[in-house]
Motif scaffolding. Structure first.
Motif, PDB file in Angstrom:
ATOM      1  N   LYS A 282      51.495  -6.001  86.694  1.00 36.35           N
ATOM      2  CA  LYS A 282      51.654  -4.735  87.416  1.00 36.35           C
ATOM      3  C   LYS A 282      51.827  -3.519  86.497  1.00 36.35           C
ATOM      4  N   ASP A 283      51.491  -3.637  85.196  1.00 37.27           N
ATOM      5  CA  ASP A 283      51.499  -2.454  84.327  1.00 37.27           C
ATOM      6  C   ASP A 283      50.525  -1.424  84.894  1.00 37.27           C
ATOM      7  N   LYS A 284      50.964  -0.149  84.895  1.00 34.84           N
ATOM      8  CA  LYS A 284      50.182   0.880  85.571  1.00 34.84           C
ATOM      9  C   LYS A 284      50.007   2.097  84.658  1.00 34.84           C
ATOM     10  N   TYR A 285      48.789   2.657  84.662  1.00 34.01           N
ATOM     11  CA  TYR A 285      48.455   3.834  83.860  1.00 34.01           C
ATOM     12  C   TYR A 285      47.764   4.850  84.756  1.00 34.01           C
ATOM     13  N   ASN A 286      48.141   6.119  84.592  1.00 28.11           N
ATOM     14  CA  ASN A 286      47.502   7.214  85.324  1.00 28.11           C
ATOM     15  C   ASN A 286      46.706   8.072  84.351  1.00 28.11           C
ATOM     16  N   PHE A 287      45.551   8.541  84.816  1.00 29.30           N
ATOM     17  CA  PHE A 287      44.672   9.379  83.993  1.00 29.30           C
ATOM     18  C   PHE A 287      44.250  10.575  84.848  1.00 29.30           C
ATOM     19  N   ASN A 288      44.845  11.727  84.598  1.00 35.31           N
ATOM     20  CA  ASN A 288      44.554  12.934  85.384  1.00 35.31           C
ATOM     21  C   ASN A 288      43.382  13.694  84.782  1.00 35.31           C
ATOM     22  N   CYS A 289      42.518  14.210  85.647  1.00 36.24           N
ATOM     23  CA  CYS A 289      41.343  14.937  85.184  1.00 36.24           C
ATOM     24  C   CYS A 289      41.263  16.321  85.828  1.00 36.24           C
ATOM     25  N   ASN A 290      40.959  16.367  87.159  1.00 41.87           N
ATOM     26  CA  ASN A 290      40.791  17.623  87.889  1.00 41.87           C
ATOM     27  C   ASN A 290      39.785  18.552  87.205  1.00 41.87           C
ATOM     28  N   ARG A 291      38.641  17.982  86.797  1.00 41.39           N
ATOM     29  CA  ARG A 291      37.589  18.763  86.140  1.00 41.39           C
ATOM     30  C   ARG A 291      36.235  18.326  86.683  1.00 41.39           C
TER      31      ARG A 291
END
Length: 996
Positions: A282-291
């Motif tokens: 359940k390791d979790k990573y977020n990658f924000n872009c909004n481009r």
């Protein structure tokens, strides 16, 4: 608690989108929600029609099994019946339940592949059951075998069957228990199950059907490019798409790159974010872009990099923008209209390959003399260490002469530019024919430091095996992996590549990827005949001293076997080969009339540890023109410190004469680091700057973590917050230790205080190598300028032909002289005699050989090429006078060099003797003949110092296997190698060997 739900795919509209299932326990008055919100359809989502759902919609801990089913290649083997499979765990007490293999073809000779997700780990399997429903026409089925790979364990198991599942054949069974053939078990790369969520924003026109690729980076490496939407599936505005994928152990993730390759209007995409979760831990990573990823929006880029955030991330990496200036050379035809791609490599990761289209300062790109500027945005790489640049070879006149690439971080002054020189063609018709160059900073030499991977691709010898498609390959090593390289220009120049039963050879030049553990090879399925039967791949890495063999023996054809166009191969054999080093030779042809040559030029290098073979200098470009500089890359044995080279040409062609000005020779050596105080200070300054950068990154990450911490309202919550901060500081400390350890490893790659440096030698030539000019020689021996070493010498050679009937020869005669100190003269043709008609019966011919002083002479080798009307030759002896030392050496022979005489040899190695053996004393009569002839003792003595090799050659029994050509062989030993030998008798046994 979980449930399994699915359907049988029957009916005109079988696909089903399931929102959720509610199960009510009436007796215990409890209700359970099982939300899904996914398709169960062969043509939607991931193509599954059966799924596990956990209560509350929790993510299933799914383990993937790749099941390959082989239908036999015998009459009537195929079936239309529904095939099912049951997999049993190691002890047989756990199983998968009955799994229907939907979407399979199961035709004769067909291979069907299925990806099955289960919530239980069964690998390694103890057995499998396979059967069918026995419904419809063509019910019977002949199963050859089942192969099951569990990426999570990396175990691939083979379950042979080779039997009918048919109620009317054999024993009438339609279900069989299959057991593993353990000898065929293989270990593959372990992969772990991950879920990826992709959020497309709800802006107008935010969606796209362009092919979307991603690449994921972790501390231990990176994935290959991953295509998220095969068949151009739409990413719709405001919709969250979910994907399942198997990834190798990459350590903690730190970034994702997403891109597409469509630049036409309407192909752009507005990405909000991505989330990755390991379905096991359940390791979790977020990658924000909004481009936007759009050539007509935002900054017009179609590639975005996103830094990893979230509770699993210890340090959030910052973003950086790099100013890249690509300088095209000033040579004629230097510009290109092809698509150019560039990748930057740094201390941390790389930018991935970027198409250079969005130029800041020019409209027409990559024109002669241009300096085109581009901006590349990426997660910071700290310092840029390497640049890879290539083009796709499209368009007429696509060849390109790249001068250099300049790189600096945006906002920094131009003086901070790091220069990556190239000064080479990227052109299949020039230089070495490569379209890819990997560049290092100007204080290094990329062509010397890069490794060369020699790839031999064998096409199978079966009907229809050849392909017209573009074939590509990618190598994976313990340190890194290569680019996915299209094999465009072969080394053996067979023109029509990948033909049935042939071997095509290619060279891939790149950084050292370490020991190769696997490769991927495939093709793009284009051309009139796309299908291809791949036999095997062999890779030689001379700098490693290793040769890898990858057997395949399979179709890469969408209409054959499993329909795949790409295959992953593992080495079946890794053998040691002779370890070679890289040499770079730079030759300046003089700027005088007629200085250029059309002949084949060669060089041989001599050093303290031995000598190289004769190395011919070849190129796709026109070389050795008047006033030109030509550079060649060579792979040869390490001869240690170099004391001389031999340079020459073969003398053929319309303009063979050649005026050579200067020669430079370079190679890499590992030696103790010896820095000046200024260099030490500069190196320390660079290290301190890097440490400060790391410190700033860690501080920035720490502040970001503090900002994201939620304020706690109670004392207990505050206490918990302090514990969290403490844990965060410990993590930061761990990272510092890891980074320091990485720095130490980099410094000690060659051992403490050792470094790889370039040693170069200059050889002043300034002379003709031509018939009719200077000394008429086509070969010259050179010593390094400014170094003490051997002096030039002259050897006067007298060749005495015997006084027996038909002793003379019309053949061409060649001589090699060997000495105690500085090697040998190399093989020299004995062309210009003091007699008009050479090598006549009873005649003495005198020749002059110019060479570097050899010290005391130890032996000679003399041979002829068996040409002319009277090739047979009876050689009495050879006398050689060392002009510098005024010493004469006597080499008696008194034997035939003839196919039809004596032992049939055309070559003799002769040892020097005292003059008393060959010259009669004043009180002797008859030249030392008599009962106690010293020459008889000499013959025994020379025989004791030499040996004879019997060589047997067996020609294959294929059609047209024999040859009328001259066949040659070279024997290599621990002391010396013999010369090249040629045979001209029967095909099977080499009865008469003569030198060539």
């Amino acid at each position: 608690m979980k449930i399994n739900v699915g359907h049988n795919n029957k009916g005109g509209s079988a696909g089903w989108f399931l929102s959720k299932i509610i199960i009510e326990d009436i007796g215990n008055k409890r209700k359970y929600d099982f939300p899904l919100n996914r398709w169960l359809a062969l043509d939607e989502d991931d193509g599954k029609i059966q799924r596990d759902i956990l209560v509350g919609g929790a993510e299933t801990t799914a383990i993937t099994y790749i099941v390959t089913v082989f239908t036999g290649d015998i009459r009537g083997a195929g079936t239309k019946s529904k095939i099912y499979l049951v997999m049993y765990g190691a002890r047989g007490n756990k199983n998968s339940g009955k799994i229907f293999l939907e979407g399979g073809v199961f035709d004769r000779g067909r291979t069907d592949i299925f990806h099955i997700d289960l919530a239980v780990l069964l690998s390694p399997l103890s057995r499998v059951s396979i059967g069918h429903g026995n419904i419809g026409v063509n019910r019977g089925w002949y199963c050859e075998k089942v192969v099951i790979l569990c990426p999570f364990t990396g175990i691939q198991q083979t379950f042979p069957c080779s039997n009918w599942l048919d109620e009317k054949k054999a024993d009438g069974l339609i279900e069989r228990q299959l057991y593993e053939m353990v000898s065929l078990r293989k270990k593959r790369l372990k992969k772990y199950p991950w879920s990826l969520w992709v959020w497309t924003t709800d802006l107008k026109k935010a969606g796209t059907n362009s092919p979307i690729f991603i690449q994921i980076y972790g501390k231990k490496g990176r994935t290959d490019e991953i295509l998220l939407n095969p068949n151009n599936k739409w990413f719709k505005p405001g919709i969250i798409e979910k994907f399942r994928m198997e990834l190798p152990d990459l350590g903690r993730f730190y970034k994702i790159r997403a891109w597409h390759d469509r630049q036409n209007p309407g192909s752009g995409w507005h990405l909000e974010k991505m989330t990755l979760m390991n379905t096991i831990n359940k390791d979790k990573y977020n990658f924000n872009c909004n481009r936007w990823l759009d050539a007509n929006e935002d900054d017009n880029e179609i590639v975005r990099e996103m830094t990893a955030e979230g509770p699993t991330v210890r340090r959030i990496m910052g973003m950086a923008r790099y100013r890249v200036t690509v300088c095209t050379g000033e040579l004629e035809g230097a510009g290109t209209d092809a698509n150019v791609y560039l990748c930057l490599f740094g201390d941390v990761g790389d930018t991935g390959e970027r198409l250079l289209y969005n130029c800041r300062n020019n409209t027409d790109l990559f024109e002669k003399g241009n300096a085109d500027e581009f901006t590349i945005e990426s997660v910071t790489m700290r310092k840029v260490r390497r640049v890879r640049v290539r083009h796709d070879g499209k368009g007429s006149g696509s060849g390109w002469y790249l001068d250099r690439v300049l790189v600096r971080e945006e906002g920094q002054p131009e003086s901070d530019n790091v220069e990556f020189p190239c000064l080479r063609w990227l052109d299949k018709d020039k230089d070495d024919g490569q379209l890819v160059r990997e560049l290092l900073p100007s204080d290094s030499n990329a062509t010397l430091k890069n490794f060369r991977y020699h790839i031999s691709v064998k096409t199978g010898d079966v009907s229809g095996a050849s392909t017209d498609s573009r074939v590509y390959i990618k190598l994976y090593g313990e340190k890194s992996d290569t680019i996915k390289q299209v094999l465009l220009v072969s080394d053996n120049n067979l023109k029509d590549y990948f033909e049935r039963g042939r071997v095509d050879e290619f060279t891939l030049e790149t950084l050292n990827i370490g020991t190769i553990n696997r490769l991927v090879i495939g093709h793009d399925s284009t051309g009139m005949h796309a299908g291809w039967f791949l036999g095997s791949v062999q890779i030689r890495v001379p700098r490693q001293g290793k040769q890898y063999t990858f057997p395949a023996n399979r179709w890469l054809d969408k209409n054959q076997a499993d329909g795949r166009l790409e295959v992953e191969l593992y080495p079946s054999e890794v053998v040691e080969i002779q370890k070679l080093v890289h040499y770079e030779i730079e030759i300046w042809t003089g700027d005088v009339g007629g200085a250029g040559t059309t002949s084949r030029v060669f060089v041989q290098i001599y050093g303290e540890e031995g000598k190289t073979e004769v190395l011919f200098l070849s190129s796709h470009s026109k070389v050795f023109d008047r006033g030109s500089k030509d550079i060649f890359q060579l792979e040869a044995v390490d001869v240690g410190e170099i004391y001389k080279i031999r340079l020459g040409h073969t003398g053929e062609g319309f303009g063979p004469s050649w005026f050579v000005d200067t020669v430079w020779l370079r190679h890499l050596v590992v030696q103790e680091e010896n820095l000046t105080p200024e260099e030490e200070a500069r190196k320390k300054k660079e290290k301190d700057k890097l440490r400060q950068l790391l410190k700033k990154e860690r501080l920035k990450a720490k502040l970001q973590r503090k900002k994201k911490k939620k304020k706690k309202g109670s004392d207990d919550e505050e206490e918990g917050g302090e514990e969290e901060e403490s844990s965060s500081e410990e993590s930061s400390s761990e990272e510092e230790e890891e980074e320091e350890s990485e720095e130490e490893e980099e410094e000690e790659e060659y051992g403490p205080g050792m470094q790889e440096v370039i040693v170069q030698y200059k050889f002043d030539v300034n002379r003709w190598l031509a018939r009719g000019k200077e000394d008429n020689e086509l070969v010259v021996e050179l010593v390094p300028a400014g170094q003490s070493g051997p002096e030039p010498n002259t050897y006067e050679v007298q060749v005495i032909t015997g006084n027996v009937p038909k002793a003379g020869t019309d053949a061409n005669v060649y001589l090699t002289i060997y000495g105690e100190e500085y090697g040998d003269t190399g093989e020299r043709p004995l062309k210009k005699s003091d007699k008009s008609n050479k090598f006549e019966q009873g005649q003495t011919d005198t020749f002059t050989i110019y060479a570097i002083d050899l010290g005391a002479l130890t032996k000679i080798r003399i041979r002829h090429d068996n040409t002319g009307n009277r090739p047979g030759w009876f050689l009495d002896r050879v006398d050689i006078t060392d002009v510098n030392n005024e010493t004469t050496y006597y080499f008696p022979c008194q034997r035939w060099l003839a196919v039809e005489e004596d032992d049939g040899q055309l070559s003799r190695e002769l040892l020097p003797v005292d003059e008393s053996y060959v010259l009669p004393s004043e009180d002797e009569e008859g030249g030392g003949q008599g009962d106690n002839n010293p020459l008889d003792n000499l013959a025994l003595e020379q025989k004791d110092k030499s040996t004879t090799f019997s060589v047997t050659i067996k020609t294959g029994d294929k059609k047209n296997a024999g040859t009328d050509a001259n066949v040659f062989i070279t024997l290599f030993g621990t002391q010396d190698n013999n010369a090249t030998m040629t045979e001209s008798t029967e095909e099977t046994i080499l009865q008469s060997i003569f030198m060539h």
